[in-house]
Design an enzyme around this catalytic site. Structure first.
Site, PDB file in Angstrom:
ATOM      1  CB  CYS A 165      -0.929  -0.012   1.224  1.00 22.61           C
ATOM      2  SG  CYS A 165      -1.926   1.481   1.385  1.00 22.61           S
TER       3      CYS A 165
ATOM      4  CB  CYS B   6      -0.488   2.266   4.151  1.00 19.24           C
ATOM      5  SG  CYS B   6      -2.194   1.858   3.741  1.00 19.24           S
ATOM      6  CG  ASP B   7       3.292   0.814   4.366  1.00 19.08           C
ATOM      7  OD1 ASP B   7       2.824   1.293   5.409  1.00 19.08           O
ATOM      8  OD2 ASP B   7       3.120  -0.375   4.024  1.00 19.08           O
TER       9      ASP B   7
END
Length: 204
Positions: free
Chosen positions: A172, A175-176
Site C-alpha cells: 500500500c 499507507c507506507d
C-alpha cells in the site's frame, strides 16, 4: 408452557391435514424437538466474525451501545496490523507497531464487554429470526451478525517476500509511501492498481 404449545400446534396441523397422508406422531415429535431447541437456545445479541481493525471497532461500539457483542477470530486479533512493523498515520499516536495497536484495540473493546473467542466459522445458517454459526468447537446463535473478513494482498511468492514484509516490502503506497521517501522503489504490476500506487508513491 412447552407441552401445551406443542399439543395445540399438533391439533391445528391434524385438523388441516385430515387426508391421512401425514404421520401425526412423527410430526408432533419433530415440532417438539424444534421448540425444545428454540427454548434452550443460547441467543447472543451480536456476533462479529473477523478480528481485524473493523471487527474490533464494531465490538467497541456495540458494547458501548448496550449490546453484548461476541467476536469470533480464528487467529490472533488485529488482521493485517499484525504484519505492520511501523504505524505513523494513526490519529493521536505518533508511532506504534501493529501488534501493540491491535492489543490496545482489543483491550478497549473488552473493557466495554466484548467477549473474545478464538474460533473460525465454518458454516453459516440464516433463519428468519436469527443466524446460526458453526465452528469446530460448537455452535453460536445471534440476532445480528457482522462479517468483517478483511482482505489479503495478492503475493508474488518470491523468495524473501514474507521475510521482508513490512520491512521494505509493502502492499500500500498510500499507507507506507512516506517510509521510502527519496529512495529507489519498484512497483510490481501493470494494471490500474499499479498505476494508482505509482501516483501515490511519486508524491514522496
Amino acid at each position: 408452557g412447552y407441552p401445551v404449545v406443542t399439543r395445540m400446534y399438533s391439533r391445528r396441523v391434524s385438523s388441516v391435514c385430515s387426508d391421512g397422508y401425514f404421520d401425526y406422531q412423527l410430526l408432533f415429535d419433530t415440532i417438539s424437538q424444534k421448540l425444545l431447541i428454540i427454548i434452550n437456545m443460547d441467543m447472543h445479541d451480536f456476533i462479529i466474525v473477523g478480528g481485524g481493525a473493523c471487527g474490533l471497532t464494531a465490538g467497541l461500539y456495540a458494547g458501548r451501545g448496550g449490546l453484548k457483542p461476541m467476536l469470533l477470530e480464528k487467529d490472533a486479533p488485529g488482521g493485517q496490523l499484525l504484519l505492520t512493523d511501523n504505524i505513523e498515520n494513526y490519529p493521536g499516536i505518533e508511532h506504534i507497531n501493529g501488534f501493540e495497536l491491535a492489543q490496545k484495540m482489543m483491550q478497549h473493546a473488552q473493557k466495554f464487554g466484548m467477549e473474545m473467542k478464538y474460533e473460525g466459522v465454518e458454516e453459516v445458517n440464516p433463519f428468519d429470526d436469527h443466524v446460526n454459526l458453526k465452528t469446530k468447537n460448537g455452535e453460536y446463535n445471534a440476532k445480528y451478525v457482522l462479517f468483517s473478513l478483511g482482505s489479503n494482498p495478492r503475493r508474488l511468492g518470491a523468495p524473501g517476500e514474507d521475510e521482508y514484509r513490512g520491512k521494505g516490502v509493502s502492499y500500500c503506497a498510500t499507507c507506507d509511501g512516506a517510509f521510502y521517501k527519496d529512495q529507489e522503489c519498484v512497483i510490481v504490476g501493470g494494471g490500474s492498481s499499479a498505476l494508482d500506487e505509482g501516483v501515490a508513491l511519486a508524491e514522496h
